[in-house]
Design an enzyme around this catalytic site. Structure first.
Site, PDB file in Angstrom:
ATOM      1  CB  CYS A  78     -18.838   8.691  35.866  1.00 18.37           C
ATOM      2  SG  CYS A  78     -18.026   9.832  35.322  1.00 18.37           S
TER       3      CYS A  78
ATOM      4  CG  HIS B  38     -24.453   8.412  34.404  1.00 16.77           C
ATOM      5  ND1 HIS B  38     -23.622   8.644  35.532  1.00 16.77           N
ATOM      6  CD2 HIS B  38     -23.662   8.899  33.369  1.00 16.77           C
ATOM      7  CE1 HIS B  38     -22.824   8.738  35.221  1.00 16.77           C
ATOM      8  NE2 HIS B  38     -22.216   9.060  34.058  1.00 16.77           N
TER       9      HIS B  38
ATOM     10  CD  GLU C 171     -29.251   8.419  32.092  1.00 15.45           C
ATOM     11  OE1 GLU C 171     -29.579   7.147  33.022  1.00 15.45           O
ATOM     12  OE2 GLU C 171     -28.642   9.044  32.183  1.00 15.45           O
TER      13      GLU C 171
ATOM     14  CE  LYS D 291     -23.723  11.851  37.587  1.00 15.17           C
ATOM     15  NZ  LYS D 291     -24.266  10.397  37.489  1.00 15.17           N
TER      16      LYS D 291
ATOM     17  CG  HIS E 299     -20.831  13.503  37.306  1.00 12.47           C
ATOM     18  ND1 HIS E 299     -20.352  12.451  38.078  1.00 12.47           N
ATOM     19  CD2 HIS E 299     -20.916  13.355  35.422  1.00 12.47           C
ATOM     20  CE1 HIS E 299     -20.362  11.203  37.402  1.00 12.47           C
ATOM     21  NE2 HIS E 299     -20.260  12.310  35.961  1.00 12.47           N
TER      22      HIS E 299
ATOM     23  CG  PHE F 297     -15.490   9.741  30.227  1.00 13.76           C
ATOM     24  CD1 PHE F 297     -16.760   9.866  29.839  1.00 13.76           C
ATOM     25  CD2 PHE F 297     -14.643  10.993  30.737  1.00 13.76           C
ATOM     26  CE1 PHE F 297     -17.128  11.390  29.512  1.00 13.76           C
ATOM     27  CE2 PHE F 297     -15.325  11.753  30.140  1.00 13.76           C
ATOM     28  CZ  PHE F 297     -16.188  12.276  29.858  1.00 13.76           C
TER      29      PHE F 297
END
Length: 402
Positions: A162, A294, A305, A326, A331, A390
């Site tokens: 990502c 994010h 976050e 998003k 996403h 990830f």
């Protein structure tokens, strides 16, 4: 150290097939997430996504091109054409040799891979198209962009889940700032919305069946999207000398690794990337007015976050605006940072902060101003764009007005 500016932008995503259409949708807080439409979707538990609807590739590309272009490459070329056209650059002679392309993607030609696995394993076919490998390889989009625009400098693909797009744009930024290149085409794309792509993500149990609600107390997971965002990064004096319109300046970039867990985010890793981007750009935390988060809509990401931002900004965190687009376009995995950079440019140029839609209930662990549900007019001079992947890979860009 050279200054780096953005002189062109292009996109196609669930909100629109161009930058103006996408920004209009963001200003309106429009949701591009809807029911998925592809083969065997009825076999999936997750049936929603930020899918690019009404896209007819045969209207854009000829038969020979379609034999070579996976959907993620198609998206990339559409966005790149818009970005290069806006920049006004033509790449020939010395500029061609001092320009390249760095793009991010996570899955590459996943649609092609999915279709051919079906053909071989489900339908029992013993032959596949001879161009399957060049169609599905992760660097396909970058290579086709380099060929279409005669970019003969550094060209490659970054695959860091990502964070792929932010890592790619960070590399392009470094190449121009160091004097290696005068211009770079950069950004990212993704097209994972096929049966196998969604089925794989279902296994992680991080997907929602109804709506993406970042930072809301009742959030219950992320929604996949697809599309591309592509930009022209250019050395400042080069852009000024030719009278180019400058959309924003790229001020700083930082990347960190959590070195902790393959899927769980780390507050410390995220905070080091955020602080590092500001330090790299010589930016004081009080200068930052907006962060494109994010903000995936998962319980773990959003609270982590927010905690990282609170740690870095201290008392100034209360004055920050931070939203997740998003919630509107889904996403885009490897392409997500690129599409989200459009919201950062809109904040700087137009004074419009894209909202976090779907927000319903305050969460004490996400107690920042997340610009809930409606866009907001505000003058900001410096913005950040966060991407946390990830594997514990974090990449943050800092942009400002010129």
């Amino acid at each position: 150290m050279k200054r780096v500016v953005i002189t062109g932008a292009g996109t196609i995503n669930a909100l629109g097939s161009s930058v103006p259409a996408t920004l209009e949708a963001m200003r309106e807080g429009r949701c591009g997430i809807s029911e998925l439409e592809f083969r065997d979707v009825d076999r999936l538990a997750i049936t929603i996504g930020g899918q690019v609807k009404g896209f007819e590739p045969e209207r854009v590309f000829n038969r020979q091109q379609l034999a070579l272009y996976d959907r993620f490459t198609q998206f990339t070329l559409i966005a790149a054409r818009e970005a290069v056209a806006q920049s006004g650059l033509t790449f020939h002679d010395a500029l061609s040799e001092r320009s390249g392309v760095v793009l991010g993607t996570s899955g590459g030609g996943l649609t092609t891979q999915d279709e051919n696995y079906r053909a071989v394993y489900e339908e029992g076919k013993n032959r596949v198209h001879p161009f399957v490998v060049p169609k599905l390889m992760n660097n396909a989009a970058a290579s086709h962009v380099s060929m279409e625009f005669n970019l003969r400098g550094p060209s490659f693909t970054v695959a860091t889940a990502c964070a792929s797009s932010n890592h790619a744009m960070g590399q392009a930024f470094h190449m121009i700032r160091s004097g290696m290149c005068d211009a770079m085409i950069t950004g990212g794309s993704e097209s994972m919305l096929c049966f196998g792509g969604v089925k794989a993500w279902e296994g992680l149990r991080v997907m929602t069946k109804d709506a993406c609600r970042p930072f809301s107390a009742n959030r219950n997971g992320m929604v996949q999207g697809e599309g591309a965002g592509v930009f022209v990064f250019e050395e400042y004096t080069h852009a000024k000398a030719r009278g180019a319109e400058i959309l924003a300046e790229v001020r700083g970039f930082a990347m960190t690794s959590d070195a902790a867990d393959i899927v769980m985010p780390s507050k410390q890793g995220a905070a080091r990337a955020i602080a590092g981007a500001m330090r790299d750009g010589g930016i004081d935390r009080a200068e930052v007015g907006y962060i494109n988060a994010h903000g995936t809509g998962t319980a773990a990401n959003d609270k982590t976050e927010c905690a990282a931002v609170a740690d870095v900004f201290g008392p100034h965190a209360d004055a920050l605006m931070m939203s997740s687009t998003k919630s509107m376009h889904g996403h885009l995995i490897g392409g997500t940072g690129a599409v989200e950079l459009l919201a950062c440019i809109m904040a700087l140029r137009d004074g419009v902060i894209a909202p976090t839609i779907g927000y319903q209930e305050p969460d004490p662990e996400c107690a920042l101003d997340v610009v809930p549900n409606e866009a907001r007019e505000a003058s900001v001079d410096v913005v950040l764009s966060n991407a946390f992947a990830f594997g514990g890979l974090n990449a943050v860009l800092a942009l400002s007005r010129v």
